[in-house]
Design an enzyme around this catalytic site. Structure first.
Site, short mmCIF file in Angstrom:
data_model
loop_
_atom_site.label_atom_id
_atom_site.label_comp_id
_atom_site.label_asym_id
_atom_site.label_seq_id
_atom_site.Cartn_x
_atom_site.Cartn_y
_atom_site.Cartn_z
N ASP A 101 0.79 -1.24 0.00
CA ASP A 101 0.00 0.00 0.00
C ASP A 101 0.82 1.28 0.00
OD1 ASP A 101 -0.85 -0.80 3.46
OD2 ASP A 101 0.90 0.28 2.69
N HIS A 116 6.53 -7.98 -0.88
CA HIS A 116 5.53 -8.45 -1.84
C HIS A 116 5.26 -7.44 -2.95
CE1 HIS A 116 3.92 -11.34 1.45
NE2 HIS A 116 4.87 -11.90 0.74
N CYS A 127 6.44 -6.35 -22.98
CA CYS A 127 7.80 -5.79 -23.19
C CYS A 127 8.49 -5.42 -21.88
CB CYS A 127 7.68 -4.54 -24.09
SG CYS A 127 6.78 -3.17 -23.32
N CYS A 145 -0.43 -1.93 -22.26
CA CYS A 145 0.82 -1.19 -22.51
C CYS A 145 0.64 -0.22 -23.68
CB CYS A 145 1.92 -2.20 -22.84
SG CYS A 145 3.53 -1.44 -23.18
N ASN A 211 -0.32 -7.05 17.96
CA ASN A 211 -1.36 -7.64 17.13
C ASN A 211 -2.64 -7.66 17.97
OD1 ASN A 211 -3.03 -9.36 15.53
ND2 ASN A 211 -1.19 -10.24 14.60
N1 APR Z 1 -3.46 -3.46 14.82
C1 APR Z 1 -2.62 -4.52 14.89
N2 APR Z 1 -2.88 -5.72 14.30
C2 APR Z 1 -4.05 -5.82 13.64
C3 APR Z 1 -4.98 -4.75 13.53
C4 APR Z 1 -4.63 -3.53 14.16
N3 APR Z 1 -5.45 -2.46 14.12
N4 APR Z 1 -6.05 -5.19 12.80
C5 APR Z 1 -5.79 -6.47 12.46
N5 APR Z 1 -4.60 -6.86 12.96
C6 APR Z 1 -3.91 -8.14 12.80
C7 APR Z 1 -4.80 -9.35 12.66
O1 APR Z 1 -5.09 -9.92 13.94
C8 APR Z 1 -3.93 -10.30 11.82
O2 APR Z 1 -3.13 -11.14 12.64
O3 APR Z 1 -3.20 -8.05 11.57
C9 APR Z 1 -3.01 -9.36 11.05
C10 APR Z 1 -3.30 -9.34 9.57
O4 APR Z 1 -3.01 -10.63 9.08
P1 APR Z 1 -3.25 -10.95 7.53
O5 APR Z 1 -4.55 -10.37 7.10
O6 APR Z 1 -2.99 -12.40 7.34
O7 APR Z 1 -2.14 -10.08 6.81
P2 APR Z 1 -0.61 -10.44 6.59
O8 APR Z 1 -0.06 -11.20 7.73
O9 APR Z 1 0.07 -9.16 6.23
O10 APR Z 1 -0.68 -11.37 5.27
C11 APR Z 1 0.53 -11.71 4.65
O11 APR Z 1 -0.77 -12.70 2.87
O12 APR Z 1 -2.46 -12.69 1.27
C12 APR Z 1 -1.10 -12.47 1.50
O13 APR Z 1 0.28 -11.11 0.19
C13 APR Z 1 -0.70 -11.05 1.18
O14 APR Z 1 1.02 -9.71 2.24
C14 APR Z 1 -0.10 -10.53 2.48
C15 APR Z 1 0.29 -11.83 3.17
#
Ligand code: APR
Length: 242
Positions: A101, A116, A127, A145, A211
């Site tokens: 992001d 990622h 290309c 493209c 988390n």
């Molecule tokens: N503050 C802290 N943690 C949070 C918050 C918050 N406000 N809101 C949600 N979370 C936590 C959730 O509990 C969860 O453990 O953030 C985590 C998000 O986990 P995922 O959605 O699995 O995201 P991520 O771990 O970044 O996924 C890794 O998976 O789909 C692929 O490429 C994608 O980069 C991504 C990768």
């Protein structure tokens, strides 16, 4: 625990951060997993590399809903901004993020490893020409493209795609050099990214996890676990490290 954590951060020799989707939730970007997660609402196959090449129109239609519609409006939050401020004053050495992001950079972070990739650029599948997102008409059913007409692919890693070796190497080097790693907002489920905190841990680093729910790190990897929103943690810890 917060005071002890602040001391550990303050005295770190090589502090890094490893971030996931959770750090951007308070910026309005949904996480992938857990309640309300993107993978509850959309099919991850939309960003499977084989599916994309076989069904580019369908993949693009889903990607716009999953990524481009929500990320465009998001702004960095206090967590991104605090990490950027810590880097600026020499406290934090760098961020390894799983996020695409661009919010760390928009908050001012310089040394950011986008494990990622990024939503900010697109690559021509014909290309190889690279476009900034502002150069591309995303209203088109199939962004293509301008040089060769082939379909454009967002410059982030699809399922079934390898990690950019340069980014992988740089991220692993950061993790290896780390003596304190702040792990923010990641479920720790997606390889090979999720092995990076383990690399740091095995090399003697202290792991500080933030988390809202326990993750795959919480029980056996994290030395400190703050079950709270990233924004709340950084608001509180920043006061102790002013
Ligand atoms: N503050 C802290 N943690 C949070 C918050 C918050 N406000 N809101 C949600 N979370 C936590 C959730 O509990 C969860 O453990 O953030 C985590 C998000 O986990 P995922 O959605 O699995 O995201 P991520 O771990 O970044 O996924 C890794 O998976 O789909 C692929 O490429 C994608 O980069 C991504 C990768």
């Amino acid at each position: 625990m917060l005071k002890e954590t602040a001391e550990i951060i303050k005295n770190a020799k090589f502090l890094t951060a490893f971030t996931g989707a959770g750090i951007s939730v308070e910026s309005g970007i949904p996480p992938f997993r857990g309640a309300g997660g993107l993978w509850e609402r959309y099919d991850p196959s939309a960003i499977d590399i084989d599916f994309f090449y076989a069904n580019p129109k369908e993949s693009w239609r889903e990607m716009k809903k999953i990524f481009f519609d929500s990320m465009g409006k998001a702004e960095p939050n206090i967590a991104h901004k605090t990490l950027a401020a810590w880097e600026k004053r020499g406290l934090l050495k760098g961020v390894i993020t799983q996020n695409i992001d661009n919010l760390h950079q928009r908050a001012g972070s310089i040394n950011v490893k986008e494990f990622h990739g990024t939503i900010n650029y697109l690559i021509c599948t014909g290309c190889g020409k690279r476009y900034h997102i502002n150069e591309v008409d995303l209203k088109a059913e199939l962004p293509s493209c301008k040089s060769c007409g082939a379909v454009l692919k967002p410059d982030f890693i699809f399922y079934g795609e390898g990690i950019n070796p340069r980014v992988y190497q740089a991220s692993a080097e950061l993790a290896y050099a780390t003596d304190v790693m702040i792990v923010v907002g990641t479920s720790g489920e997606v390889m090979p990214a999720c092995a990076l905190p383990l690399t740091a841990k095995r090399n003697g680093a202290k792991i500080i996890e933030i988390n809202t729910l326990p993750s795959s790190y919480t029980a056996g990897v994290s030395d400190f676990y703050f079950e709270q929103k990233a924004g709340d943690f950084f608001k509180n810890i920043a006061k102790l490290l002013e």
